[in-house]
Design an enzyme around this catalytic site. Structure first.
Site, short mmCIF file in Angstrom:
data_model
loop_
_atom_site.label_atom_id
_atom_site.label_comp_id
_atom_site.label_asym_id
_atom_site.label_seq_id
_atom_site.Cartn_x
_atom_site.Cartn_y
_atom_site.Cartn_z
N HIS A 1 -30.54 -72.23 -48.14
CA HIS A 1 -30.93 -73.04 -46.97
C HIS A 1 -31.98 -74.12 -47.29
CE1 HIS A 1 -29.29 -70.01 -43.74
NE2 HIS A 1 -28.37 -70.42 -44.59
N HIS B 1 -17.19 -70.51 -42.80
CA HIS B 1 -17.79 -71.62 -42.05
C HIS B 1 -17.95 -72.82 -42.95
CE1 HIS B 1 -22.23 -71.61 -43.14
NE2 HIS B 1 -21.98 -70.37 -43.49
N ASP C 1 -18.17 -66.18 -46.75
CA ASP C 1 -19.20 -67.16 -46.39
C ASP C 1 -19.59 -67.82 -47.70
OD1 ASP C 1 -21.72 -68.36 -45.79
OD2 ASP C 1 -21.99 -67.03 -44.07
N GLU D 1 -21.82 -72.12 -37.71
CA GLU D 1 -22.15 -70.73 -38.03
C GLU D 1 -23.65 -70.59 -38.24
OE1 GLU D 1 -22.94 -67.31 -40.84
OE2 GLU D 1 -23.42 -69.43 -40.98
N GLU D 2 -24.24 -71.60 -38.88
CA GLU D 2 -25.66 -71.50 -39.22
C GLU D 2 -26.55 -71.32 -38.00
OE1 GLU D 2 -26.72 -70.79 -41.92
OE2 GLU D 2 -25.55 -71.67 -43.54
N ASP E 1 -23.80 -72.08 -49.84
CA ASP E 1 -23.65 -71.57 -48.47
C ASP E 1 -23.34 -72.71 -47.53
OD1 ASP E 1 -23.83 -70.36 -46.02
OD2 ASP E 1 -25.95 -69.87 -46.16
ZN LIG Z 1 -23.36 -69.19 -44.60
#
Ligand SMILES: [Zn+2]
Length: 742
Positions: free
Chosen positions: A540, A362, A438, A409-410, A372
């Site tokens: 995140h 993603h 990922d 995707e998140e 990420d």
């Molecule tokens: Zn991810």
């Protein structure tokens, strides 16, 4: 999205076997092997090795670094203009390498905060919490005004004030423990710590227990100062930082909440918001441990029930008393149907164009996404550049390679799910395997999860890629680490005089939390997920930035290049092998282990007689026999194929003989046979009978999902039905293998 538990589970993830002391030969073959490659005749293998070496020479740290710099220049949450710009970048890079690439758009429901959320303590005193990540002077992007405020994707909007209860990880057993102490979550706002389950599970369980709002905070024991120095001094989470993330019920169904099971293309029918079953109805808000501390240290009530203590420097209480802490929580979400952009690149196969080897990653991120997911995007682009170089030298693959850059995707695996739903029929006919990355790099420790049929393929490819730090193969570094992580007590077994050695590092089971889910668990496509992990505490957050990566994750960018080499090598073997390297003996062995564990649990719960374990076990044995038979036949045919090859070392591929092709078709059909279109109990979107995410883990797999769930629920009729369906699925898989018999 991606779990961050790898570091904590390594000690459990060891496959231990007893071998006589002194026999250390296993796994000690030379790191760069020159032997045969499974699936290839001898001459083919020699040619494949030349192509692979040519391929692996292409991915470079410097260009991976440049991709990452470009992709992370601005925050690029799904559906934003900055997200679109990254889609254009990926598409144009692919085209520049000579790979055909197009964008595919979907219209999906994506919430963003209209205004930043408010969290304040209103009793015993009034204090408004910051709920904002601080600017870090040395990390220039941390001051960007485009960083989305701290929020949880698919939180409801709400404005609630209530007493606060600390619910530990927010799992059903935590609420049970609280009930025993007389603490009831009904009508309360609960505060849970991250960890031990997917955050959507915490939201759902809070709602089920009658909570009217939930705060989820990052405890310093999990990824903060208890682990080490915090950012920017170290890689761990600083006090003001919190973890964004979706609270979609992806264990129910992932993808656009308004189009379960169907693609959210323009004009597609959509269900009403009231009909959506995949999102919470209460406000959910992530906060930092700096903020959580203000609330937690004021709490009264019972003092640290077993397992409730976290890493803040005081005793944790449950709260919930009459004169306890009261909290005001306000979330204000802007729910809109927005456009997202997948990018699909294609390299057509020369001989078997309608067999697809898919690679996916993603591209969208909550903020900058340096780890990420864009470490994975950089690796994908470097792998594509490698394929491009091969194409320029006149190479074409036997089968087609499809490169996928997913959006959203998140929020809940949305870009991949919608695409997989749109192309479901074609994928079921054509997909050979789906290879997901990922997070490619948050450190130097390789790890993988996959269906058991691909374990040997992963290990084999890892033997041929160099680990940058140790100079050994990725495989050897991975094995050494597993061995080092083995507890000392396990190393000798005085009674037998044997010493326990790890013969292989374990490859995990696929649960959910990334884009392989629609491929494996909805469509039955054999799948892999892998990456290099390390000390990573900024998941995140606003600090998942290029600066973090350069300072901590992969300062030389060599692991980005290594990931591209490994991922591409696996794809090349699947795209080039005349006889597909799928091993169903490993699959049968794994299912048998799951069955044994399940029977043991059922016995403990007095449910041993509730299902036909004998029929299930017989089905697994027959599957194992057929798996051994087809593997033997596959190897024989590959050898014959070798004899038939003209001895001139030409660069042209040879058509797969019909008998071998039938075997390949059967090997691909097995995974498809393990799905049951009736779906799992209460979640029809999930159709795979062996692998699904657990209802109460969300990330982690619950193998034999319906049977395990029935046993957990102590429901004998459900257990009987689940076992019967699994038995049928395994029999279908055996039949699929039998079809290849002459
Ligand atoms: Zn991810």
């Amino acid at each position: 999205m991606k779990t961050i538990f790898a570091r904590h589970t390594i000690a459990l993830a060891l496959v231990i076997s007893f071998v006589m002391a002194g026999n250390a030969a296993l796994g000690q073959s030379s790191s760069m092997s020159t032997q045969s490659i499974d699936g290839f005749a001898a001459q083919e293998a020699a040619r494949e090795r030349r192509f692979e070496e040519q391929f692996r020479a292409v991915p470079k740290p410097a260009s991976a670094r440049e991709h990452l710099r470009r992709l992370t220049a601005e925050p690029h949450v799904a559906g934003s203009q900055e997200d679109y710009a990254t889609a254009v970048y990926v598409r144009d890079q692919l085209r520049a390498y000579g790979v055909r690439a197009e964008m595919e758009e979907y219209q999906v429901l994506l919430p963003l905060p209209k205004t930043p959320s408010v969290v304040e303590m209103v009793a015993p005193r009034r204090e408004r919490l910051k709920v904002q990540e601080e600017i870090v002077a040395e990390d220039s992007t941390s001051s960007s005004r485009k960083i989305v405020p701290l929020f949880n994707g698919y939180s409801a909007s709400g404005d609630v004030t209530a007493p606060l209860v600390y619910v530990n990880y927010g799992l059903p057993e935590d609420y049970e423990a609280l009930k025993k102490l007389g603490v009831d979550a009904r009508g309360k706002i609960v505060i849970a710590r991250y960890g031990n389950s997917f955050r959507g599970v915490k939201a759902k369980v809070a709602e089920q227990n009658g909570a009217i709002g939930i705060l989820i905070y990052s405890d310093p024991a999990d990824d903060g100062y208890v682990q080490g120095d915090v950012y920017p001094k170290g890689p761990w989470r600083p006090a003001s930082s919190a973890q964004r993330g979706s609270v979609q019920y992806l264990f129910q169904y992932p993808g656009d909440p308004l189009t379960p099971g169907t693609p959210s293309i323009k004009g597609a029918p959509r269900i009403k918001m009231e009909e959506v079953t995949s999102i919470p109805h209460i406000p959910v808000q992530p906060i930092s441990y700096g903020d959580a501390r203000v609330l937690l240290q004021q709490l009264g009530g019972a003092v640290r029930p077993k397992g409730f203590q976290g890493g803040l420097p005081f005793a944790y209480h449950t709260g919930g008393g009459a004169n306890d802490v009261r909290v005001h929580l306000r979330t204000d979400m802007d729910y809109q149907v927005r456009t997202i952009w997948d990018v699909i690149g294609r390299i057509d196969g020369a001989l078997e164009k309608d067999s697809w080897v898919l690679m996916g990653n993603h591209r969208d991120a909550w903020t900058f996404g340096a780890v990420d997911p864009n470490s994975g995007t950089a690796a994908l682009l470097e792998a594509a550049r490698g394929f491009g170089q091969l194409l320029k030298s006149g190479w074409t693959p036997r089968r087609s390679i499809v490169l996928c850059s997913w959006d959203a995707e998140e929020y809940g695996l949305i870009g991949s799910t919608e695409w997989a739903e749109q192309h479901a029929d074609e994928l079921q006919q054509k997909a050979v395997a789906y290879l997901n990355v990922d997070v490619a790099v948050s450190g130097a420790n390789f790890g993988a999860s996959s269906v058991p049929s691909l374990w040997k393929l992963i290990r084999g490819a890892a033997r041929d890629v160099r680990d940058p730090k140790t100079g050994k193969s990725v495989y050897q570094a991975w094995q050494d680490r597993s061995r080092d992580a083995q507890p000392e007590a396990d190393l000798t077994n005085a009674a037998s005089g044997a010493s326990a050695r790890i013969t292989e590092a374990r490859i995990g089971a696929l649960g959910s939390g990334s884009d392989y889910t629609p491929f494996l668990q909805h469509l039955g496509v054999p799948s892999i997920d892998m990456g290099f992990s390390g000390d990573y505490g900024v998941y995140h957050s606003a600090y998942d930035s290029f600066h973090w990566m350069e300072k901590f994750g992969d300062p030389t960018f060599e692991y980005h290049a290594a990931m591209a080499q490994l991922w591409g090598t696996i794809a090349l073997r699947l795209a080039m092998a005349s006889g597909l390297p799928f091993d169903y003996t490993d699959y049968a062995t794994q299912i048998r282990e799951y069955l044994t564990e399940t029977e043991r649990t059922a016995g403990r719960r007095k449910l041993g007689d509730s299902f036909d374990a004998k029929a299930l076990s017989t089905a697994v044995n027959e599957f194992a026999e057929e798996a051994a038979r087809i593997d033997k036949r596959r190897r024989e045919l590959i050898l014959e194929f070798d004899k038939a090859t003209p001895q001139q070392g030409n660069a042209n591929m040879i058509q797969t003989p019909e008998r071998l092709r039938r075997i390949n078709d059967a090997l691909v059909a097995v995974e498809r046979a393990l799905i049951d279109s009736r779906g799992l109990r209460g979640r029809a979107w999930y159709t795979h009978q062996i692998y699904a995410p657990g209802f109460y883990t969300g990330y982690a797999a619950q193998p034999l999902p319906d049977l395990r769930q029935a046993i957990e629920d102590r429901n004998a009729p459900n257990a009987r039905e689940a076992a019967a369906r699994i038995t049928e699925a395994i029999r279908r898989a055996t039949d699929a293998l039998r079809k290849a018999r002459e």
